[in-house]
Structures are given as C-alpha cells and as structure tokens.
Design an enzyme around this catalytic site. Structure first.
Site, PDB file in Angstrom:
ATOM      1  N   ARG A 165      46.575  51.508 122.460  1.00 43.87           N
ATOM      2  CA  ARG A 165      46.699  52.623 120.700  1.00 43.87           C
ATOM      3  C   ARG A 165      45.800  52.217 119.397  1.00 43.87           C
ATOM      4  O   ARG A 165      45.639  51.826 118.663  1.00 43.87           O
ATOM      5  CB  ARG A 165      48.437  50.962 119.799  1.00 43.87           C
ATOM      6  CG  ARG A 165      49.209  51.224 121.182  1.00 43.87           C
ATOM      7  CD  ARG A 165      50.332  52.708 121.034  1.00 43.87           C
ATOM      8  NE  ARG A 165      51.207  52.182 121.590  1.00 43.87           N
ATOM      9  CZ  ARG A 165      51.267  52.436 122.868  1.00 43.87           C
ATOM     10  NH1 ARG A 165      50.206  52.631 124.179  1.00 43.87           N
ATOM     11  NH2 ARG A 165      52.218  52.298 123.548  1.00 43.87           N
ATOM     12  N   SER A 239      58.159  51.233 116.981  1.00 44.24           N
ATOM     13  CA  SER A 239      57.674  49.516 117.830  1.00 44.24           C
ATOM     14  C   SER A 239      56.555  48.788 116.555  1.00 44.24           C
ATOM     15  O   SER A 239      56.003  50.083 115.895  1.00 44.24           O
ATOM     16  CB  SER A 239      56.301  49.582 118.989  1.00 44.24           C
ATOM     17  OG  SER A 239      57.463  49.384 119.778  1.00 44.24           O
ATOM     18  N   GLU A 333      49.392  42.028 115.582  1.00 44.33           N
ATOM     19  CA  GLU A 333      48.510  43.354 114.821  1.00 44.33           C
ATOM     20  C   GLU A 333      48.835  44.166 114.467  1.00 44.33           C
ATOM     21  O   GLU A 333      50.207  44.447 115.429  1.00 44.33           O
ATOM     22  CB  GLU A 333      47.644  43.698 116.221  1.00 44.33           C
ATOM     23  CG  GLU A 333      46.949  44.723 115.076  1.00 44.33           C
ATOM     24  CD  GLU A 333      45.278  45.336 115.858  1.00 44.33           C
ATOM     25  OE1 GLU A 333      45.255  46.150 115.789  1.00 44.33           O
ATOM     26  OE2 GLU A 333      45.049  44.273 117.110  1.00 44.33           O
TER      27      GLU A 333
END
Length: 340
Positions: A165, A239, A333
């Site tokens: 990501r 998400s 995070e």
C-alpha cells in the site's frame, strides 16, 4: 477549464464527508492540468489532486486551496507481441472499468483486483492489492507531471518504490508528481491466481479448478458483495487501516496468545497480520456503531459512514486503534489519506 468555488467535497469522496474546496476543477487533458496548476500558482494556493476520492477522509473544514479532479479517461493497447500486451490507462480512468475491459479482451493479470473503487492514478499511488495480487506485479511504468519543473517524466517500475500500500507518490519527494497514466503488462496466457483462501473455497465448491478470467472476476465480485459495502449505497473508504507487517517471532507470540490468528508470509521472516480478524475476534468490534459511524457488519476493518462528520470518524478510528494497541501492542497505520 471551469473553476468552481466552495465545492462540497462530500460529493466527491466515497466516504461522503468533508467540507468545501475553496476552488475545484476537473481536468481532461494535460493542457488543462497545466492551466489548473498555473491558476493555483498565481494565487499562491495549495493543490490537492483527487481521482475517484475512494481512499480519502476530508476534514469538516474542507480544503483551503485548489482541488483538481483527474477526469482523464482512456485505455489503449500500446503493444502486443505474442501472448504479452502492454496496456496504457489514463490516470482518471475508473479502475474497475479497466479491469472489466482487460477481462473482456482476454488479457489476464488484473482480474483479482476487480471491484476496487477508485481511479487508475489512485490505484498506482496506493499500490492496491487484493486476493493475492498487487498492482505492482503488473505495472511497467508511470508517466507523471513534475510540478516543480513542469516536465513530464516516464518513471519505470523500479523508480516507483512500490511496497505494501505504498509508492514513491506517497513520499514527500513523490508528492511533487501527478500521475498522468500508467502501463501494465498483461497476458493472454496468464494463469489464474487462486492462492487466496476465499477463491479456493469458491471454486472448490463449484468443481472448477481452472477457471477462466471471466469466472475469476465473477468470483471476486460475488465475494466482495458478501463481505464489503457497496460504495454507491453507503459512505465508506474500504479498509481503514493497513494490515501491519511484523517479524515472524512477533507474529508467533501473538498467535500463541490468540489461537487461530491468521498470518500471511510476505517475505523472509515477515508476516502480515490481518487487523480485521483482531478487531472482530479479539476486540469484538465488528458491526459496532457509535452514533453515525461504525464498522461494517461483515468486515471489521471497514469503517462505514451513516451520516457522521469527519471529526466523528476520526474519533471512531482512534477508538479502534486504541483497542488494537491495547490488545496486541501493534500500532495501526491509516490506509485512508487525510485531506484538509
């Protein structure tokens, strides 16, 4: 180029929240993008770039600058030799339309990334991944505009600093670039990627060990419909947190403490830990709701907006992070990007 003032950003993000942009414009060509940047420069305005707004939480105050929506669209086969095809897509192209087109053309490599909301540009920036596949596995190069010099640069995959990501375009240096288009290597002979447990279960139940590209895409669509909210029906950014990657010893300690904890090997002595499982099985926060924000009933890692403010969403995210931290010591995070 048309510039709007005080445009509500809640209209342009999948979380459906946030205050106005002081100025807003959509660009469909490189010339329009240059004009937009010049507009901002002459007024000393900060600039933010949006695609489909699928991974963004805009503050209640909005953005006191110019928001540029990349509305460039188009897909082309740049080269096809034998079973290999180089496909180039514009940054503003809707990601799932690219995937659907590739499947229709018999070009494999992206089908596991079906139904992910967002644009091609946003997908590159976030190096999206799902069901055992990451965008970076098929990326060849990115064409980007350097805001500092005005030059258009062709960045090979090796220069894009791809990770989980993550990409160059999320770093302080990389934020100077605006993604214009990206090239992908797809194949007519690509083998289906069925390592993900949900896919194995889906095709095992149907006695289809060697599905076609179209069948893999339909499976992904069906699985996602069962587990994830429809962004056309409710506010969500998918998400909310990244799944942390930890040393194997730390994962083993967590698995001993919480039997059944899944772990996914991502490199030598590195394991990815699913926070959705922890939020559900350990913290018991799947499907909970605080006023107008909550976790999705079928996936605890997904935050859903039922009419909340950005501040309420931030407070709820802080509650989730605190619960994870208290139970595991892991520091969550955000996968969602803040704006404003």
């Amino acid at each position: 180029m048309t510039v709007l003032e005080n445009e509500p950003l809640s209209r342009h993000t999948t979380l459906r929240v946030g205050g106005p942009a002081r100025f807003w414009t959509e660009v469909r060509t490189l010339a329009e993008l240059r004009a937009a940047l010049a507009f901002a420069q002459t007024r000393a305005l900060p600039v933010a770039v949006l695609g489909q707004g699928a991974n963004v939480l805009v503050s209640d105050a909005g953005f006191d600058g110019l928001v540029v929506k990349m509305a460039t669209c188009g897909v082309q086969v740049l080269d096809q030799t034998g079973s290999r095809a180089v496909v180039v897509a514009e940054a503003g192209q809707e990601w799932d339309r690219l995937v659907a087109w590739a499947v229709e053309q018999g070009l494999g490599g992206l089908e596991n990334l079906s139904a992910i909301p967002g644009s091609v540009g946003g997908a590159v920036v976030g190096n999206i991944g799902a069901y055992g596949v990451e965008l970076g596995q098929r990326l060849l190069w990115v064409e980007a505009l350097d805001r500092r010099t005005g030059a258009v640069r062709l960045l090979p995959k090796s220069a894009c600093q791809l990770g989980y990501r993550h990409s160059l375009f999320k770093t302080p240096e990389g934020r100077a670039y605006i993604v214009l288009r990206a090239a992908f290597e797809l194949r007519t002979d690509a083998a289906p990627q069925l390592t993900y447990a949900d896919l194995q279960e889906y095709f095992g139940a149907r006695g289809a060990p060697s599905p076609t590209l179209a069948q893999v895409r339909q499976a992904i669509l069906a699985i996602r419909r069962q587990k994830l909210p429809d962004v056309t029906q409710m506010g969500t950014a998918g998400s909310f947190f990244k799944n942390p990657i930890v040393p194997r010893t730390r994962y083993e300690a967590l698995a001993e403490r919480y039997p059944g904890l899944p772990g996914y090997e991502v490199g030598p002595d590195q394991v990815k830990v699913p926070l959705g499982w922890i939020l559900d099985k350990v913290c018991h926060l799947k499907g909970v709701r605080r006023d107008a924000v909550g976790t999705y009933p079928h996936q605890a890692l997904v935050v859903v907006n039922y009419g909340a403010t950005a501040r309420q969403i931030e407070a709820f995210a802080a509650e989730l992070a605190a619960a994870i931290r208290a139970a595991t010591g892991l520091e969550p995070e955000w996968e969602v990007e803040r704006l404003g």
